[in-house]
Motif scaffolding. Structure first.
Motif, PDB file in Angstrom:
ATOM      1  N   VAL A   1       2.133   9.699  -5.314  1.00 19.88           N
ATOM      2  CA  VAL A   1       2.672  10.983  -5.393  1.00 19.88           C
ATOM      3  C   VAL A   1       3.677  11.362  -6.525  1.00 19.88           C
ATOM      4  O   VAL A   1       3.399  12.491  -6.960  1.00 19.88           O
ATOM      5  CB  VAL A   1       3.372  11.135  -4.061  1.00 19.88           C
ATOM      6  CG1 VAL A   1       4.293  12.364  -3.594  1.00 19.88           C
ATOM      7  CG2 VAL A   1       2.594  10.609  -2.941  1.00 19.88           C
TER       8      VAL A   1
ATOM      9  N   MET B   1       0.998   4.174  -2.781  1.00 22.60           N
ATOM     10  CA  MET B   1       1.291   5.677  -2.833  1.00 22.60           C
ATOM     11  C   MET B   1       2.335   6.641  -2.855  1.00 22.60           C
ATOM     12  O   MET B   1       2.008   7.760  -3.715  1.00 22.60           O
ATOM     13  CB  MET B   1       0.302   5.871  -1.121  1.00 22.60           C
ATOM     14  CG  MET B   1      -0.457   4.943  -0.522  1.00 22.60           C
ATOM     15  SD  MET B   1      -1.688   5.434  -1.152  1.00 22.60           S
ATOM     16  CE  MET B   1      -2.486   3.783  -2.450  1.00 22.60           C
TER      17      MET B   1
ATOM     18  N   GLY C   1      -8.693   7.543   2.164  1.00 21.98           N
ATOM     19  CA  GLY C   1      -8.801   9.190   2.107  1.00 21.98           C
ATOM     20  C   GLY C   1      -7.688   8.924   1.504  1.00 21.98           C
ATOM     21  O   GLY C   1      -7.334  10.346   0.132  1.00 21.98           O
ATOM     22  N   ILE C   2      -6.314   8.573   1.478  1.00 21.52           N
ATOM     23  CA  ILE C   2      -4.771   8.901   0.825  1.00 21.52           C
ATOM     24  C   ILE C   2      -5.206   8.901  -0.811  1.00 21.52           C
ATOM     25  O   ILE C   2      -4.374  10.179  -1.465  1.00 21.52           O
ATOM     26  CB  ILE C   2      -3.061   8.692   1.500  1.00 21.52           C
ATOM     27  CG1 ILE C   2      -3.977   9.004   2.504  1.00 21.52           C
ATOM     28  CG2 ILE C   2      -2.196   9.068   1.013  1.00 21.52           C
ATOM     29  CD1 ILE C   2      -2.814   8.535   3.717  1.00 21.52           C
ATOM     30  N   PRO C   3      -5.185   7.422  -1.112  1.00 20.27           N
ATOM     31  CA  PRO C   3      -5.507   7.591  -2.384  1.00 20.27           C
ATOM     32  C   PRO C   3      -6.348   8.186  -3.115  1.00 20.27           C
ATOM     33  O   PRO C   3      -6.352   8.889  -4.173  1.00 20.27           O
ATOM     34  CB  PRO C   3      -5.463   5.814  -2.475  1.00 20.27           C
ATOM     35  CG  PRO C   3      -5.930   5.917  -1.055  1.00 20.27           C
ATOM     36  CD  PRO C   3      -5.731   6.441  -0.252  1.00 20.27           C
TER      37      PRO C   3
ATOM     38  N   ALA D   1      -7.502  11.955  -2.068  1.00 17.60           N
ATOM     39  CA  ALA D   1      -6.988  13.520  -2.854  1.00 17.60           C
ATOM     40  C   ALA D   1      -5.635  12.858  -3.677  1.00 17.60           C
ATOM     41  O   ALA D   1      -5.789  13.798  -4.496  1.00 17.60           O
ATOM     42  CB  ALA D   1      -6.417  13.417  -1.184  1.00 17.60           C
ATOM     43  N   LEU D   2      -4.966  11.874  -3.949  1.00 21.45           N
ATOM     44  CA  LEU D   2      -3.540  12.008  -4.247  1.00 21.45           C
ATOM     45  C   LEU D   2      -3.945  11.745  -5.843  1.00 21.45           C
ATOM     46  O   LEU D   2      -3.382  12.015  -7.509  1.00 21.45           O
ATOM     47  CB  LEU D   2      -2.687  11.029  -4.052  1.00 21.45           C
ATOM     48  CG  LEU D   2      -1.688  10.836  -2.875  1.00 21.45           C
ATOM     49  CD1 LEU D   2      -1.235   9.716  -3.042  1.00 21.45           C
ATOM     50  CD2 LEU D   2      -1.071  12.545  -3.068  1.00 21.45           C
TER      51      LEU D   2
ATOM     52  N   TYR E   1       0.730  -0.833  -0.187  1.00 15.48           N
ATOM     53  CA  TYR E   1      -0.224  -0.343  -0.104  1.00 15.48           C
ATOM     54  C   TYR E   1       0.401   1.509   0.313  1.00 15.48           C
ATOM     55  O   TYR E   1       0.417   2.073  -0.770  1.00 15.48           O
ATOM     56  CB  TYR E   1      -1.335   0.161   0.916  1.00 15.48           C
ATOM     57  CG  TYR E   1      -1.413   1.132   1.579  1.00 15.48           C
ATOM     58  CD1 TYR E   1      -2.686   1.313   0.754  1.00 15.48           C
ATOM     59  CD2 TYR E   1      -1.396   2.044   2.138  1.00 15.48           C
ATOM     60  CE1 TYR E   1      -3.270   2.822   1.003  1.00 15.48           C
ATOM     61  CE2 TYR E   1      -1.869   3.511   2.841  1.00 15.48           C
ATOM     62  CZ  TYR E   1      -3.018   3.155   1.704  1.00 15.48           C
ATOM     63  OH  TYR E   1      -4.118   4.959   2.368  1.00 15.48           O
TER      64      TYR E   1
ATOM     65  N   LEU F   1      -8.506   6.930   6.714  1.00 13.87           N
ATOM     66  CA  LEU F   1      -7.150   7.842   5.436  1.00 13.87           C
ATOM     67  C   LEU F   1      -6.376   6.278   4.851  1.00 13.87           C
ATOM     68  O   LEU F   1      -6.191   6.590   3.911  1.00 13.87           O
ATOM     69  CB  LEU F   1      -6.129   7.493   6.650  1.00 13.87           C
ATOM     70  CG  LEU F   1      -5.778   8.589   7.940  1.00 13.87           C
ATOM     71  CD1 LEU F   1      -5.022   8.328   9.143  1.00 13.87           C
ATOM     72  CD2 LEU F   1      -5.007   9.291   7.413  1.00 13.87           C
TER      73      LEU F   1
END
Length: 461
Positions: A91, A87, A170-172, A174-175, A83, A167
């Protein structure tokens, strides 16, 4: 060692593997037909899309063999690591050169890799690992169904009590939005189905359904004006929606006062008030996002879907041509490599080997062929659900539902795009649409599921 390997391969679900191979072969055959060039008829010609797709299939099968030689404990142990790696890729891709206005690809010579496709695997593994770690009865009571989510207002306590889950998803999301790639972002919302199955999501699915309804109504009437009954007051569409929400909330409050015992009213009133506030904020958010966040082509696609724009030869050309190709197939189709609209020479259907690959299939094989293909995908999804429900391991069950949810979204939205029931957002049809990243990621999702399921009778430590 050899007997152990034979045992593992013997426990593989051959039905799932078989339907995977059938879809892959049908997909390559369909791509060959959609881009057929008499000057380059060779099936394995790497200068053609079908030749490259076969190459990517070979890479995917090689990755599948590697997966089969891993142990389930290894996959589970390093789920967070994979994971994190995906991520980092999401980025890194933000610093690449934009292609068609989006930073979604890593280019290596003439080869492009889309990290967001592999991020789906990372999120599926991480979500399965997290839920597996918190699957004891005590944790499930604390974090699952008893999170106090009794209404739409409960979304806020859900997020506050499930920060890790938020999280992970949410992180992927947002990216991917930063790329921007709205289609892949929508696919990541499919994991909410998994959370609902595991008791983490409460009434969030209900909220999403209501949110979609409110959003569609808001976009349909936002530019309209109408007269408030029994008055001379003219209202905008948004104001009318808010007034309607007030009336509905008031009606529910009156019903509560009339039919609910006094000691039970307080909580229901609080839920109604919270729901009303969320709905009003959402109406304004829809209009703000539509006006200031969405790009012009995204607005056009939504307006076309909602029927606010009628421009079949301009802005609605893609959808118009796609539906024309599907309709021209009739009941039994025109025959293999006999499409007159979705073919390489005419190119009436844009992106006929990627986003609109379903059009080529439907024109050549008609309603019967389309029905067969829908049946194959339905069998694939049902098979995944059956596999999920027979697991002893929470990790494998959650992962299986993640895979099923991803495939369901891709199938539903891609076919919906082709027949005009979903906006054109660039989501591939699994194993049919041309693309190396999608071929590898979908295949690895399947192979990991096959491997985990083959060891379902082994108690994981």
């Amino acid at each position: 060692m050899r007997s152990q390997e034979n045992k593992i391969f013997a426990n593989i679900d051959w039905a799932l593997l078989g339907i995977y191979l059938v879809l892959v072969l049908l997909g390559i055959s369909n791509i060959y037909s959609s881009v057929y060039n008499p000057e380059k008829p060779g099936l394995f010609d790497l200068s053609t899309e079908h030749g490259k797709q076969i190459m990517w299939l070979g890479v995917a099968l090689f990755l599948g063999i590697i997966v089969f030689f891993l142990e389930s404990n290894f996959i589970r142990k390093y789920a967070y690591w994979f994971y994190g790696f995906t991520m980092l890729l999401l980025v890194g891709v933000l610093f690449t050169t934009p292609i068609n206005g989006a930073r979604s690809w890593f280019g290596f010579g003439g080869v492009g890799i889309q990290p967001s496709e592999f991020a789906k695997i990372g999120v599926a593994l991480a979500l399965a690992r997290f839920i597996d770690q918190n699957s004891s009865s005590k944790e499930r009571t604390k974090m699952g169904k008893n999170t106090g989510i009794a209404s739409l207002w409960g979304i806020i306590p859900f997020i506050s009590k499930n920060k890790s889950t938020a999280l992970i998803l949410g992180i992927p999301c947002a990216l991917v939005l930063l790329q921007p790639d709205a289609g892949t972002f929508i696919v990541f919302t499919s994991f909410l189905l998994v959370l609902y199955r595991e008791g983490y999501a409460g009434n969030i699915l209900l909220f999403l359904v209501i949110a979609v309804i409110i959003a569609v109504v808001t976009l349909l009437v936002a530019d309209s004006n109408f007269m408030l009954p029994f008055t001379k007051m003219q209202l905008s569409g948004k104001t009318g929606i808010i007034i309607t929400l007030i009336v509905i909330t008031g009606a529910f409050a009156f019903a509560v006062r009339s039919f609910v015992m006094r000691r039970n009213r307080k909580g229901i009133y609080r839920s109604l008030f919270g729901s009303f506030i969320v709905a009003v904020l959402f109406v304004n958010f829809v209009e703000l996002g539509y006006t200031n966040i969405l790009q012009s082509h995204q607005k056009e696609r939504i307006d076309l879907l909602l029927g606010k724009i009628d421009d079949p030869d301009g802005k609605g050309y893609n959808i118009n041509r796609a539906k024309a190709a599907i309709g021209s197939g009739g009941f039994i189709g025109k025959g293999y490599k006999s499409a007159t609209l979705a073919n390489a020479s005419q190119r009436h259907v844009p992106m006929q080997s990627t986003d609109f690959i379903f059009c080529t299939w439907s024109e050549e094989r008609g309603f019967l062929g389309s029905f067969l293909l829908v049946g194959l995908y339905t069998f694939l999804l049902l098979k995944m659900v059956v596999i999920a429900e027979r697991q002893r391991s929470v990790f494998t069950r959650v992962y299986a539902y993640c895979v099923a949810s991803i495939f369901f979204y891709h199938f539903m939205i891609n076919v919906g795009m082709a027949i005009g029931l979903a906006p054109v957002i660039g989501i591939p049809l699994p194993f049919f649409s041309y693309g190396g990243s999608s071929m590898m990621s979908f295949s690895v999702l399947i192979f990991i599921l096959l491997k985990l399921d083959s060891e379902r009778k082994i108690v994981l430590q």
